[in-house]
Design a protein around this motif. Structure first.
Motif, mmCIF file in Angstrom:
data_model
loop_
_atom_site.group_PDB
_atom_site.id
_atom_site.type_symbol
_atom_site.label_atom_id
_atom_site.label_comp_id
_atom_site.label_asym_id
_atom_site.label_seq_id
_atom_site.Cartn_x
_atom_site.Cartn_y
_atom_site.Cartn_z
ATOM 1 N N GLN A 98 4.713 10.335 -7.943
ATOM 2 C CA GLN A 98 4.452 11.812 -9.856
ATOM 3 C C GLN A 98 3.477 12.899 -9.771
ATOM 4 O O GLN A 98 3.676 13.707 -10.324
ATOM 5 C CB GLN A 98 3.514 10.005 -10.615
ATOM 6 C CG GLN A 98 4.927 9.482 -10.175
ATOM 7 C CD GLN A 98 4.258 8.232 -11.483
ATOM 8 O OE1 GLN A 98 3.250 7.845 -11.941
ATOM 9 N NE2 GLN A 98 5.546 6.903 -12.890
ATOM 10 N N SER A 99 2.475 12.655 -8.554
ATOM 11 C CA SER A 99 1.456 13.667 -8.957
ATOM 12 C C SER A 99 2.265 14.469 -8.586
ATOM 13 O O SER A 99 1.534 15.925 -8.638
ATOM 14 C CB SER A 99 0.326 13.659 -7.853
ATOM 15 O OG SER A 99 1.266 12.629 -6.293
ATOM 16 N N VAL B 25 -9.233 3.337 0.963
ATOM 17 C CA VAL B 25 -7.981 3.106 1.708
ATOM 18 C C VAL B 25 -8.270 5.059 1.388
ATOM 19 O O VAL B 25 -7.505 5.452 -0.277
ATOM 20 C CB VAL B 25 -6.794 2.411 0.691
ATOM 21 C CG1 VAL B 25 -5.487 2.839 1.780
ATOM 22 C CG2 VAL B 25 -7.696 1.515 0.554
ATOM 23 N N THR C 160 3.453 1.681 -3.324
ATOM 24 C CA THR C 160 2.359 2.746 -4.574
ATOM 25 C C THR C 160 1.924 3.821 -4.271
ATOM 26 O O THR C 160 2.367 4.182 -4.651
ATOM 27 C CB THR C 160 1.037 1.430 -4.026
ATOM 28 O OG1 THR C 160 1.665 0.156 -4.212
ATOM 29 C CG2 THR C 160 0.463 1.949 -5.476
ATOM 30 N N PHE C 161 1.819 4.126 -2.480
ATOM 31 C CA PHE C 161 1.552 5.418 -2.721
ATOM 32 C C PHE C 161 2.674 6.683 -2.503
ATOM 33 O O PHE C 161 2.134 7.355 -3.023
ATOM 34 C CB PHE C 161 0.481 5.817 -1.169
ATOM 35 C CG PHE C 161 0.656 7.489 -0.621
ATOM 36 C CD1 PHE C 161 -0.583 7.331 -1.521
ATOM 37 C CD2 PHE C 161 1.538 8.037 -0.025
ATOM 38 C CE1 PHE C 161 -0.479 9.068 -0.409
ATOM 39 C CE2 PHE C 161 1.444 8.902 0.434
ATOM 40 C CZ PHE C 161 -0.125 9.967 0.053
ATOM 41 N N GLN D 255 -4.576 7.627 2.386
ATOM 42 C CA GLN D 255 -3.679 7.848 2.666
ATOM 43 C C GLN D 255 -2.807 9.069 2.600
ATOM 44 O O GLN D 255 -3.889 9.485 1.575
ATOM 45 C CB GLN D 255 -2.607 6.652 1.636
ATOM 46 C CG GLN D 255 -2.646 5.420 2.213
ATOM 47 C CD GLN D 255 -2.547 4.663 0.268
ATOM 48 O OE1 GLN D 255 -3.070 4.896 -0.605
ATOM 49 N NE2 GLN D 255 -1.599 3.957 0.747
ATOM 50 N N PHE E 231 1.060 -1.318 -0.249
ATOM 51 C CA PHE E 231 0.511 0.453 -0.127
ATOM 52 C C PHE E 231 0.588 1.217 -0.370
ATOM 53 O O PHE E 231 1.053 2.062 -1.272
ATOM 54 C CB PHE E 231 -1.069 0.003 1.325
ATOM 55 C CG PHE E 231 -1.463 -0.738 1.322
ATOM 56 C CD1 PHE E 231 -3.029 -1.253 0.340
ATOM 57 C CD2 PHE E 231 -2.036 -1.943 2.570
ATOM 58 C CE1 PHE E 231 -3.957 -1.748 0.396
ATOM 59 C CE2 PHE E 231 -3.102 -2.313 2.523
ATOM 60 C CZ PHE E 231 -4.453 -2.136 2.176
ATOM 61 N N ASN F 234 2.657 16.784 -3.298
ATOM 62 C CA ASN F 234 1.018 15.749 -3.065
ATOM 63 C C ASN F 234 0.227 15.564 -1.662
ATOM 64 O O ASN F 234 2.052 15.694 -0.503
ATOM 65 C CB ASN F 234 0.748 14.546 -3.356
ATOM 66 C CG ASN F 234 -0.217 13.533 -3.645
ATOM 67 O OD1 ASN F 234 0.039 13.072 -2.836
ATOM 68 N ND2 ASN F 234 -1.171 13.620 -3.574
ATOM 69 N N LYS F 235 -0.621 15.820 -0.992
ATOM 70 C CA LYS F 235 -1.091 15.711 0.971
ATOM 71 C C LYS F 235 -1.791 14.437 0.669
ATOM 72 O O LYS F 235 -1.539 13.406 1.938
ATOM 73 C CB LYS F 235 -1.609 16.648 0.990
ATOM 74 C CG LYS F 235 -0.884 18.006 0.636
ATOM 75 C CD LYS F 235 -1.876 19.424 1.205
ATOM 76 C CE LYS F 235 -2.930 20.136 0.930
ATOM 77 N NZ LYS F 235 -3.838 20.708 0.944
ATOM 78 N N MET F 236 -2.595 14.217 0.291
ATOM 79 C CA MET F 236 -3.540 12.588 -0.051
ATOM 80 C C MET F 236 -3.649 12.207 -0.928
ATOM 81 O O MET F 236 -3.975 12.328 -2.198
ATOM 82 C CB MET F 236 -4.402 13.488 0.904
ATOM 83 C CG MET F 236 -5.373 12.225 1.801
ATOM 84 S SD MET F 236 -7.012 13.250 1.792
ATOM 85 C CE MET F 236 -7.059 12.848 0.258
ATOM 86 N N ILE F 237 -3.887 10.773 -0.755
ATOM 87 C CA ILE F 237 -4.743 9.665 -2.179
ATOM 88 C C ILE F 237 -5.824 9.128 -1.551
ATOM 89 O O ILE F 237 -5.418 8.427 -0.405
ATOM 90 C CB ILE F 237 -3.609 9.401 -2.787
ATOM 91 C CG1 ILE F 237 -2.534 10.373 -3.799
ATOM 92 C CG2 ILE F 237 -4.568 8.365 -3.531
ATOM 93 C CD1 ILE F 237 -1.926 9.924 -4.711
ATOM 94 N N MET F 238 -6.497 9.550 -1.903
ATOM 95 C CA MET F 238 -8.225 8.161 -2.223
ATOM 96 C C MET F 238 -8.283 7.545 -2.613
ATOM 97 O O MET F 238 -8.901 8.555 -4.087
ATOM 98 C CB MET F 238 -9.083 9.525 -1.586
ATOM 99 C CG MET F 238 -10.190 8.257 -0.989
ATOM 100 S SD MET F 238 -11.625 9.719 -0.597
ATOM 101 C CE MET F 238 -11.715 10.464 -1.240
ATOM 102 N N SER F 239 -8.569 5.701 -2.768
ATOM 103 C CA SER F 239 -8.677 5.143 -3.805
ATOM 104 C C SER F 239 -10.153 4.637 -2.894
ATOM 105 O O SER F 239 -10.515 3.388 -2.113
ATOM 106 C CB SER F 239 -7.613 4.329 -3.377
ATOM 107 O OG SER F 239 -7.551 3.716 -2.597
ATOM 108 N N ALA G 24 3.173 6.700 -6.489
ATOM 109 C CA ALA G 24 1.783 8.042 -6.970
ATOM 110 C C ALA G 24 2.159 9.490 -6.385
ATOM 111 O O ALA G 24 1.886 10.045 -7.510
ATOM 112 C CB ALA G 24 0.696 7.822 -6.507
#
Lengths: 153, 133
Positions: free
Chosen positions: A77-78, A98, A70-71, A100, A67, A86-91, A74
């Protein structure tokens, strides 16, 4: 070399254990007080778990996938999109979601059922920013100590 | 046949209230159509969005809690939202393509998610007819 001979942990690592235990208690509180939350993890960017709280019916192998790694990729890259860091990713998946957070050098992962309120998860993650940053500083110091210790070996 | 002009017009309708670009892209990251922003920016966004989506699809899925260790039973990725300091990105799959909405940081999560879902549902039917390969 002397440092490793007389102590079980390198100097900085010993100081890291106390904040990690306190963080563990925070995570457990969050898990118990949030509906449909299955697991809360604090890891480094490679996915190594520093603290975690998991529900009773969650097998350990559910947390095995990379997890955090991968985050980490990502998130890097973002950062190149021109929208700043990048502050947060929601999948969102069929049954789970998830969330993160990038609290560099650490990553906070919230694993919840898709029934969970996403807004509550985001707010909970933001509330944990301060305690995680304190542990993050300890981690940075521990790494610095380790590097210094290695210079003397 | 796909009518590029019509697709652009449909995508353009999402570009209100803080949403400033909408992109439709192939799974390999190549741009099909876009509305809002420059082509150069859209190409970069498409490449990164595709890369992040497939990264999560392959390695970011939580296995179902009742699955056997090391076995299958993984779920499908529905939606991905990226929050950056100066913007937000929402990515979803529509038919065999990816749909990406770009918004500024003040746009609320719910609104961005709702716009993405509405556009996805609208485009899914027509795209299924042409993108069934």
């Amino acid at each position: 070399m002397e440092i490793y001979r007389y102590s079980m942990y390198p100097l900085g690592l010993k100081k890291l254990i106390v904040p990690c235990r306190q963080l563990q208690a925070f995570l457990q509180d969050l898990l118990e007080s949030t509906d449909h939350l299955k697991a809360v993890l604090v890891t480094d960017k490679d996915g190594v778990i520093l603290a975690k709280a998991t529900g009773p019916d969650l097998p350990d192998h559910v947390l095995e996938p990379a997890f955090s790694a991968t985050f980490s990729v990502a998130s890097d890259q973002s950062g190149k999109l021109g929208f700043g860091r990048n502050k947060m990713i929601m999948s969102t998946f069929d049954e789970d979601q998830v969330v993160q957070f990038n609290y560099s050098p650490l990553i906070l992962t919230l694993l919840a059922s898709s029934k969970a309120n996403s807004g509550v998860l985001i707010a909970a993650g933001k509330d944990l920013e301060e305690p995680i940053k304190i542990v993050g500083e300890s981690v940075s110091k521990a790494i610095q100590h380790e590097h210094k210790a290695k210079e003397y070996v | 046949m796909l009518k590029p002009k019509v697709i652009t017009q449909v995508l353009q309708q999402a570009n209100t209230a803080g949403v400033h670009a909408a992109l439709l892209l192939n799974p390999d990251g190549s741009l099909v159509s876009f509305a809002g922003g420059t082509e150069k920016d859209a190409k970069v966004l498409a490449a990164v969005a595709s890369n992040v989506w497939f990264g999560y699809e392959r390695y970011g899925k939580p296995p179902a809690a009742n699955s056997v260790e090391g076995g299958e039973g993984k779920e499908g990725l529905r939606n991905l939202i990226l929050d950056c300091e100066q913007g937000k990105l929402s990515i979803t799959r529509t038919s065999r393509m990816l749909l990406c909405l770009v918004a500024d940081e003040r746009v609320e999560w719910g609104l961005l998610k709702a716009k993405t879902r509405t556009l996805k549902e609208y485009l899914e039917g027509p795209l299924n007819l042409v993108a069934s390969y």
